[in-house]
Write a protein that holds these residues in place. Structure first.
Motif, mmCIF file in Angstrom:
data_model
loop_
_atom_site.group_PDB
_atom_site.id
_atom_site.type_symbol
_atom_site.label_atom_id
_atom_site.label_comp_id
_atom_site.label_asym_id
_atom_site.label_seq_id
_atom_site.Cartn_x
_atom_site.Cartn_y
_atom_site.Cartn_z
ATOM 1 N N ARG A 38 49.835 60.727 2.478
ATOM 2 C CA ARG A 38 49.049 61.288 1.362
ATOM 3 C C ARG A 38 49.299 60.598 0.033
ATOM 4 O O ARG A 38 48.372 60.446 -0.763
ATOM 5 C CB ARG A 38 49.309 62.787 1.240
ATOM 6 C CG ARG A 38 50.790 63.186 1.177
ATOM 7 C CD ARG A 38 50.961 64.695 1.270
ATOM 8 N NE ARG A 38 52.363 65.120 1.326
ATOM 9 C CZ ARG A 38 53.031 65.308 2.452
ATOM 10 N NH1 ARG A 38 52.457 65.064 3.619
ATOM 11 N NH2 ARG A 38 54.289 65.701 2.421
ATOM 12 N N VAL A 42 46.054 59.746 -2.608
ATOM 13 C CA VAL A 42 45.713 60.664 -3.698
ATOM 14 C C VAL A 42 45.864 59.945 -5.020
ATOM 15 O O VAL A 42 46.969 59.651 -5.462
ATOM 16 C CB VAL A 42 46.596 61.927 -3.662
ATOM 17 C CG1 VAL A 42 46.269 62.832 -4.845
ATOM 18 C CG2 VAL A 42 46.395 62.677 -2.349
ATOM 19 N N ALA A 48 43.173 65.867 -5.575
ATOM 20 C CA ALA A 48 43.157 66.157 -4.150
ATOM 21 C C ALA A 48 41.805 65.853 -3.514
ATOM 22 O O ALA A 48 41.721 65.341 -2.394
ATOM 23 C CB ALA A 48 43.547 67.614 -3.903
ATOM 24 N N GLY A 51 41.499 62.374 -2.751
ATOM 25 C CA GLY A 51 42.362 62.064 -1.622
ATOM 26 C C GLY A 51 41.727 62.433 -0.302
ATOM 27 O O GLY A 51 41.847 61.704 0.689
ATOM 28 N N VAL A 169 45.191 65.916 3.377
ATOM 29 C CA VAL A 169 44.910 64.484 3.317
ATOM 30 C C VAL A 169 45.478 63.772 4.537
ATOM 31 O O VAL A 169 44.811 62.944 5.166
ATOM 32 C CB VAL A 169 45.467 63.880 2.013
ATOM 33 C CG1 VAL A 169 45.363 62.355 2.028
ATOM 34 C CG2 VAL A 169 44.727 64.456 0.809
#
Length: 283
Positions: A38, A42, A48, A51, A169
């Motif tokens: 992640r 991101v 978010a 992401g 993610v």
């Protein structure tokens, strides 16, 4: 690099997307989970949501790579249908991934040792479509008309991310943590069937391990499938006739170990079972 069979041009994908796709594909190939991905996807400016979109780009790239090797997509799976899991990951929507033909395990069949990295099992309602669902705002009526039949199913989820240390993610990038799936053998038409009220009990080695109802899946498995159909149509990749849809877990997922036997019964739909080969059994 020249465009050769099995090669997918990657110029259209950002470098971070290619890097994460490579890491997840390498984890699957080596059989060794990788660290969470992640942080690579991101962006501080996009947050978010950015992401998640980058994660779907990773998913698309690796799906194209797999298709280039001859693997065939036969449907989609829906994840994050439990409100509790959504709260845990800080999201307010499900996610989706693709199902390949070679992910299918025969009903009552066996998962070989080493086939998956960190398997967990959950019971679901599967739908098989008889018509396309091209509308960006799909309705329950559209879905009911398009569905040929339902089946009880076991989804064997897996993660290429170490210790299941995932955010939305990570799981989206990892094809929604897809692994394998098992379908029951007796199709049931939807006419007269209330999927919201079905009850599920799943046992592991004969002992109850997970329970739930259709209402535990976004209020109904139909709601989950409508969300999926709309989301895919919005992205220009709608569900088609013949597609299989795994609508999401009806109860908590349960870790699987070598030698385990899972059996799920869903009221009005029937039962489905799968075995995990014991250690030392490499048939």
């Amino acid at each position: 690099m020249p465009n050769v069979p099995g090669h997918v041009p990657q110029d259209a994908f950002p470098a971070a997307v290619v890097k994460v796709a490579d890491a997840l594909a390498d984890a699957a190939r080596r059989g060794t989970p990788c660290p969470p991905v992640r942080a690579l996807l991101v962006d501080g400016a996009d947050g978010a949501e950015g992401g998640i979109e980058a994660a779907y780009a990773v998913q698309r790239l690796n799906l194209r790579r797999e298709q280039a090797t001859g693997r065939r997509i036969v449907g989609r799976k829906i994840g994050l249908t439990s409100p509790a899991v959504q709260r845990q990951l800080g999201v307010d929507q499900p996610d989706f991934g693709a199902l390949f033909a070679d992910m299918a395990v025969p009903e009552g069949g066996e998962v070989p040792v080493g086939r998956l990295l960190q398997p967990k099992v959950e019971a679901e309602v599967a739908l098989v479509l008889g018509r396309d669902l091209p509308h960006r705002r799909c309705t329950v009526v559209d879905l009911l008309r398009a569905t040929d039949f339902a089946l009880p199913a076991l989804e064997i989820v897996d993660s290429r991310v170490r210790d299941w240390d995932i955010s939305i993610v990570d799981t989206v990038a990892d094809n929604a943590s897809s692994g394998l799936y098992v379908l029951g053998a007796s199709p049931v038409p939807l006419a007269g069937l209330n999927l919201r009220s079905v009850r599920m009990t799943m046992t592991r080695n004969g002992e109850t391990a997970s329970q739930g109802t259709g209402a535990d899946c976004l209020g109904s498995p139909l709601n989950a499938a409508v969300w999926l159909a709309s989301a895919l149509a919005e992205r220009g990749d709608p569900l088609r006739a013949g597609d299989l849809v795994l609508t999401g877990a009806l109860g908590p997922m349960v870790p699987a170990a070598p030698g385990d036997v899972f059996h799920a019964r869903i009221s009005d739909l029937g039962a489905v079972e799968v075995r995990f080969a014991a250690e030392g059994d490499h048939r």
